[in-house]
Design a protein around this motif. Structure first.
Motif, PDB file in Angstrom:
ATOM      1  N   GLY A 269      -0.906  -2.917  -5.055  1.00 24.77           N
ATOM      2  CA  GLY A 269      -1.917  -1.957  -5.480  1.00 24.77           C
ATOM      3  C   GLY A 269      -1.279  -0.594  -5.665  1.00 24.77           C
ATOM      4  N   ALA A 270      -1.783   0.180  -6.607  1.00 27.45           N
ATOM      5  CA  ALA A 270      -1.312   1.556  -6.787  1.00 27.45           C
ATOM      6  C   ALA A 270      -2.474   2.356  -7.375  1.00 27.45           C
ATOM      7  CB  ALA A 270      -0.099   1.602  -7.714  1.00 27.45           C
ATOM      8  N   VAL A 271      -2.498   3.623  -7.039  1.00 30.91           N
ATOM      9  CA  VAL A 271      -3.598   4.482  -7.489  1.00 30.91           C
ATOM     10  C   VAL A 271      -3.098   5.858  -7.918  1.00 30.91           C
ATOM     11  CG1 VAL A 271      -5.519   3.491  -6.185  1.00 30.91           C
ATOM     12  CG2 VAL A 271      -3.987   5.104  -5.053  1.00 30.91           C
ATOM     13  N   GLU A 272      -3.886   6.493  -8.745  1.00 30.07           N
ATOM     14  CA  GLU A 272      -3.662   7.899  -9.085  1.00 30.07           C
ATOM     15  C   GLU A 272      -4.962   8.434  -9.678  1.00 30.07           C
ATOM     16  OE1 GLU A 272       0.111   9.004 -10.547  1.00 30.07           O
ATOM     17  OE2 GLU A 272      -0.608  10.879 -11.402  1.00 30.07           O
TER      18      GLU A 272
ATOM     19  N   GLY B  27      -6.426   2.969 -11.051  1.00 24.89           N
ATOM     20  CA  GLY B  27      -5.468   2.230 -10.234  1.00 24.89           C
ATOM     21  C   GLY B  27      -5.322   0.814 -10.743  1.00 24.89           C
ATOM     22  N   GLN B  28      -4.489   0.040 -10.050  1.00 25.42           N
ATOM     23  CA  GLN B  28      -4.185  -1.306 -10.522  1.00 25.42           C
ATOM     24  C   GLN B  28      -3.957  -2.241  -9.344  1.00 25.42           C
ATOM     25  OE1 GLN B  28      -0.899   0.370 -12.535  1.00 25.42           O
ATOM     26  NE2 GLN B  28       0.602  -0.166 -10.977  1.00 25.42           N
TER      27      GLN B  28
ATOM     28  N   CYS C 120       0.858  -1.192   0.000  1.00 21.79           N
ATOM     29  CA  CYS C 120       0.000   0.000   0.000  1.00 21.79           C
ATOM     30  C   CYS C 120       0.891   1.238   0.000  1.00 21.79           C
ATOM     31  CB  CYS C 120      -0.906  -0.020   1.227  1.00 21.79           C
ATOM     32  SG  CYS C 120      -1.925  -1.483   1.340  1.00 21.79           S
TER      33      CYS C 120
END
Lengths: 232, 87
Positions: free
Chosen positions: A149-152, A156-157, A125
């Motif tokens: 997980g990664a978000v922007e 995200g993915q 995270c």
């Protein structure tokens, strides 16, 4: 063995995983690395599901601009309670049957072996790829599954890395994106992506269903799309 | 070949996917896309000339293939993602 209270508390999910699955969750220890936008829903749902031990790792203290997404941290925690302690306080009141361990600091090559010594699953995270690569190396070396997980913004993915079975993180993401001090992010995006990560962890522990192994899930809330890209 | 766009690249192109033909490498593909959707190359290539985000050909990252010289066939599927690194 589950107590009467636990059998009642987890009744609705025991109907999915069985008592045996719930016991596996109780025995498991999961490291949540980064207790921010992703770490909040991940830790919250893993606590809700009755994962026996959660290890929360972060070096930061909440800031006002974190609160649009980091839902385990409240106004009273700003500039005061380091994120692992802020989260621990709420999670212990939410579920007193589980154990919350904390590490306030950054994972490094020197300390990672000791801190993550006995975890069954690692949840990424984080907000930077340098530490992600370190986690990836450690997970590979020790054969521990790692849920990325990664978000922007509003996308995200998620992918689940299983050493010896799937590609490792460095193979999937060979070069880190430039780290941005301030990046756009909506809380709901971190909520969706983090919740999917929590479900991945629960599937890994109980053996139920199938995880996103060698599959990259791309969540795009701006365009209402969920797509899976095969990485195999 | 099919080119699929994700996230902010959908905003830039206004499309989710397109069919493209007549390009033989990833370099040629990006040049062609940049003529159709000016600025898309800048989104996918950083200041060092490296891939920013991800360019997958049939699920394989071009970084593990021949990078910009990766050959393309008419039945390939190319996925283009902007980078996401936050948590």
């Amino acid at each position: 063995m589950l107590t009467e209270r636990e059998l009642e508390r987890y009744d609705r999910q025991i109907r999915i995983f069985g008592v045996e699955g719930q016991e596996k969750l109780k025995k498991a220890k999961v490291a949540v690395v980064g207790v921010g936008g992703l770490g909040s829903p991940v830790a919250y749902y893993l606590a809700a599901a009755g994962v026996g031990t959660l290890l929360l790792i972060d070096e930061q203290t909440p800031e006002l601009s974190n609160l649009n997404r980091q839902i385990l941290h409240w106004e009273e925690d700003i500039d005061k309670n380091p994120k692992p302690l802020s989260a621990k306080w709420k999670l212990e009141r939410f579920n007193s049957d589980i154990r919350i361990e904390t590490f306030i600091g950054k994972l490094t090559r020197e300390n990672i072996e000791e801190i993550l010594a006995d975890v069954d699953v690692i949840v990424d995270c984080l907000d930077n790829f340098e530490t992600r690569y370190l986690l990836d190396e450690f997970a590979n070396k020790r054969g521990i599954p790692l849920v990325h997980g990664a978000v922007e913004g509003m996308f995200g993915q998620v992918t689940t890395i299983i050493p010896g079975k799937t590609k490792c993180m460095r193979e999937i993401f060979p070069k880190p994106p430039k780290k941005k001090e301030k990046f756009p992010i909506l809380g709901a995006t971190a909520g969706v992506v983090g919740t999917i990560q929590a479900a991945e962890v629960i599937k890994l522990i109980t053996g139920y269903g199938e995880v996103l192994a060698n599959k990259l899930l791309i969540v795009d809330l701006a365009h209402g799309s969920f797509e899976i890209v095969s990485l195999g | 070949m099919k080119v699929k766009f994700y996230a902010t690249l959908r905003d830039l192109t206004g499309r989710k996917e397109i069919e493209i033909s007549g390009v033989k490498t990833v370099r040629e593909l990006l040049d062609k896309l940049d003529r159709m959707f000016p600025g898309i190359k800048k989104e996918l290539i950083d200041e060092d000339g490296d891939v920013n985000g991800m360019i997958l050909v049939n699920g394989h990252n071009i970084v593990h293939l021949k990078l910009w010289d990766t050959e393309l066939k008419e039945d390939d599927v190319i996925h283009l993602f902007p980078p996401a690194g936050g948590g």
